[in-house]
Design a protein around this motif. Structure first.
Motif, PDB file in Angstrom:
ATOM      1  N   VAL A  21       4.200   1.653  -0.875  1.00  0.00           N
ATOM      2  CA  VAL A  21       5.052   1.857  -2.049  1.00  0.00           C
ATOM      3  C   VAL A  21       4.187   1.978  -3.295  1.00  0.00           C
ATOM      4  CG1 VAL A  21       6.777   0.798  -3.548  1.00  0.00           C
ATOM      5  CG2 VAL A  21       7.029   0.675  -1.079  1.00  0.00           C
ATOM      6  N   THR A  55      -7.037   3.953   5.311  1.00  0.00           N
ATOM      7  CA  THR A  55      -6.465   2.775   4.659  1.00  0.00           C
ATOM      8  C   THR A  55      -5.808   1.863   5.681  1.00  0.00           C
ATOM      9  OG1 THR A  55      -6.007   3.927   2.608  1.00  0.00           O
ATOM     10  CG2 THR A  55      -4.694   1.996   3.042  1.00  0.00           C
ATOM     11  N   ILE A 100      -6.457   1.753  -1.547  1.00  0.00           N
ATOM     12  CA  ILE A 100      -7.320   2.943  -1.533  1.00  0.00           C
ATOM     13  C   ILE A 100      -8.779   2.525  -1.747  1.00  0.00           C
ATOM     14  CG2 ILE A 100      -7.822   5.170  -2.608  1.00  0.00           C
ATOM     15  CD1 ILE A 100      -4.900   5.221  -3.595  1.00  0.00           C
ATOM     16  N   SER A 140       0.828  -1.199   0.000  1.00  0.00           N
ATOM     17  CA  SER A 140       0.000   0.000   0.000  1.00  0.00           C
ATOM     18  C   SER A 140       0.866   1.255   0.000  1.00  0.00           C
ATOM     19  CB  SER A 140      -0.914   0.012   1.233  1.00  0.00           C
ATOM     20  OG  SER A 140      -1.477   1.288   1.414  1.00  0.00           O
ATOM     21  N   ASN A 149       6.267   7.154  -4.408  1.00  0.00           N
ATOM     22  CA  ASN A 149       7.730   7.088  -4.379  1.00  0.00           C
ATOM     23  C   ASN A 149       8.345   7.411  -5.731  1.00  0.00           C
ATOM     24  OD1 ASN A 149       6.318   4.866  -2.873  1.00  0.00           O
ATOM     25  ND2 ASN A 149       8.257   4.812  -1.796  1.00  0.00           N
ATOM     26  N   LEU A 189       3.123   5.045  -6.702  1.00  0.00           N
ATOM     27  CA  LEU A 189       3.490   6.204  -7.511  1.00  0.00           C
ATOM     28  C   LEU A 189       3.989   7.338  -6.629  1.00  0.00           C
ATOM     29  CD1 LEU A 189       0.505   6.107 -10.001  1.00  0.00           C
ATOM     30  CD2 LEU A 189       2.868   5.377 -10.375  1.00  0.00           C
TER      31      LEU A 189
HETATM   32  N1  PHE Z   1       1.075   5.385  -0.514  1.00  0.00           N
HETATM   33  C1  PHE Z   1       0.646   5.279  -1.859  1.00  0.00           C
HETATM   34  C2  PHE Z   1       1.763   5.702  -2.799  1.00  0.00           C
HETATM   35  O1  PHE Z   1       2.741   6.222  -2.405  1.00  0.00           O
HETATM   36  C3  PHE Z   1      -0.597   6.070  -2.156  1.00  0.00           C
HETATM   37  C4  PHE Z   1      -1.704   5.910  -1.179  1.00  0.00           C
HETATM   38  C5  PHE Z   1      -2.226   7.010  -0.519  1.00  0.00           C
HETATM   39  C6  PHE Z   1      -2.229   4.652  -0.909  1.00  0.00           C
HETATM   40  C7  PHE Z   1      -3.230   6.893   0.404  1.00  0.00           C
HETATM   41  C8  PHE Z   1      -3.278   4.514   0.015  1.00  0.00           C
HETATM   42  C9  PHE Z   1      -3.769   5.634   0.658  1.00  0.00           C
HETATM   43  O2  PHE Z   1       1.669   5.548  -3.973  1.00  0.00           O
END
Ligand code: PHE
Length: 467
Positions: free
Chosen positions: A40, A251, A341, A38, A44, A42
């Protein structure tokens, strides 16, 4: 895996229970990879470099690090703890744990809204990534020429139909996985493929760092210049910390509700935070040396990833092949994040309204396609339309990361520190006394009760120009 007919039976409490049992993460490692899956994404590979480039480099990274430690990590631990304790979706977790008639469930509701806003633009960026997998396979994106790369990317985003269709493909893909149930499919896949993403990122780093003129990029990444730091920049860094760790919107409450009873929450959250950070720094090292060496624009923003990565591979033996793999792995990383998400509203709809999982997913997807279209068309048909001075794409991003997630995190910490209280926290984080980690719990509690809320409040007020 869940079949349609099983999905329909979730109507009864008993089956809901067995559904939960089936979908709970089975092993400690599974918890770790799902949670990391969850985190890792877009964020990053696309957001972190783009924002670092636009906000002056190292100084931005330092503020981001502080926010990750003092805000992101405590909120993540809080969410895991609350979710596992209540074993419900985000809204019902907060409703269950709150004292009678106190509206703490609003945190979950705001989180649901954030989930829609994030997914509406995230699915578009993921659509570009999916498109690049195919473009890479046809060999049409490899060039070291900045002008050519920006033309390729520009043609994709400014074509309304391409933007919409790729977004729909992403939504259908994510919906299909959610309908099948998460743990067996994607969890297993990401467990195998995330390490590969690591390896490939390192390979790109090595190539990028050995290009002539790479030094400027390293300086940019590690030499802080605080003159560019303003209130809104600090808020953006904090928003990124929330976004990166998938916290502030439920989440991690939802995932926490699938955790095992014997999961060591402080250790898990810390490992996820460190691994996530490593991927971000690797992405920075892959991108910035090449930006300077190949003469791209550091502040290019959303297009940075899509212009730089093909350029780096174009200068590498076997680049044709590796660039496909790179975007494929990015697509997989994005998928793990998107599932987490979409799981937020789907878990709520199935638990609250007893909707079959399939219907809950379909309903969510239709709403997402409608909201997402406004983001997808922000670079073409709707490029002249702005609300609060932003395109829909930017507005979704800004409102979620810079307002809703920080507010969610703020109130989660206030709830944990001031309402739920130390005794509950101690029981929850020590797994009812099974873990000998009282010092860590005390440190966490002090930070979550005083430091995190204060910091979030100050940064929010300053960043929104209220102070
Ligand atoms: N953390 C995820 C990412 O970096 C995005 C995300 C945001 C996922 C909020 C879940 C909730 O890509």
């Amino acid at each position: 895996m869940e079949t349609a007919s099983e999905g329909q039976q979730i109507a009864t409490g008993e089956v809901a229970q067995s559904f939960r049992k089936r979908d709970a993460f089975a092993t400690g490692l599974g918890v770790l990879t799902a949670t990391l899956g969850s985190a890792v994404g877009l964020g990053n590979i696309w957001k972190f470099p783009a924002m670092t480039g636009q906000n002056g480099g190292a100084a931005f990274i330092i503020i981001y690090l502080v926010c990750t430690l003092l805000v992101g990590l405590p909120v993540m631990m809080s969410e895991h703890m609350l979710g596992r304790h209540a074993r419900k979706d985000a809204i019902n977790t907060m409703r269950d744990l709150a004292p009678r008639r106190q509206p703490w469930w609003l945190i979950g509701a705001a989180g649901g809204l954030a989930a829609f806003l994030i997914m509406a633009f995230y699915s578009e960026v993921a659509g570009w990534v999916f498109a690049y997998v195919f473009k890479a396979a046809s060999g049409s994106i490899l060039s070291t020429d900045p002008a050519a790369n920006s033309a390729t990317f520009g043609a994709l985003v400014s074509s309304p139909w391409q933007a919409l269709v790729w977004q729909w493909i992403v939504l259908i893909w994510v919906g299909a996985i959610i309908m099948m149930g998460v743990s067996k499919g994607i969890e297993r896949v990401t467990k195998k493929l995330l390490p590969l993403l690591f390896v490939l990122l390192i390979a790109v780093c090595v190539r990028s760092l050995t290009l002539d003129g790479a030094g400027e990029g390293i300086k940019f990444l590690f030499n802080p210049d605080f003159s560019k730091v303003t209130g809104p920049v600090v808020l953006a860094a904090m928003g990124l910390a929330f976004f990166k760790l998938s916290v502030g919107m439920g989440t991690m409450i939802t995932y926490g509700s699938y955790f095992r009873d014997d999961q060591n929450i402080p250790a898990t959250a810390t490992k996820v935070m460190l691994a996530d950070l490593t991927v971000s720094i690797l992405a920075g090292l892959a991108i910035f040396p090449a930006v300077f060496a190949l003469g791209f624009d550091v502040a290019a923003g959303p297009s940075l990833l899509f212009e730089i990565i093909p350029a780096v591979f174009a200068s590498m033996p076997g680049g044709n092949f590796f660039v496909i793999i790179f975007f494929l792995l990015t697509a997989i990383a994005a998928t793990g994040a998107m599932i987490s998400i979409v799981e937020v509203p789907v878990a709520f709809l199935t638990e609250q309204f007893r909707l079959p999982r399939r219907n809950a997913t379909l309903l969510t997807l239709v709403l997402l396609a409608l909201m997402g279209a406004l983001a997808a068309l922000s670079f073409s048909e709707l490029s002249d339309v702005s609300l609060f001075g932003k395109s829909f794409f930017d507005l979704y991003d800004y409102a979620s990361s810079n307002i809703l997630l920080p507010l969610g995190g703020l109130f989660i910490c206030i709830f944990v520190g001031w309402v739920w209280g130390f005794d509950n926290v101690k029981r929850a984080l020590s797994n009812n006394g099974a873990l000998d980690n009282e010092r860590i719990i005390r440190l966490f509690f002090t930070i979550a009760k005083y430091i995190t809320p204060l910091l979030v409040l100050l940064v929010l007020l300053d960043g929104l120009n209220i102070l």
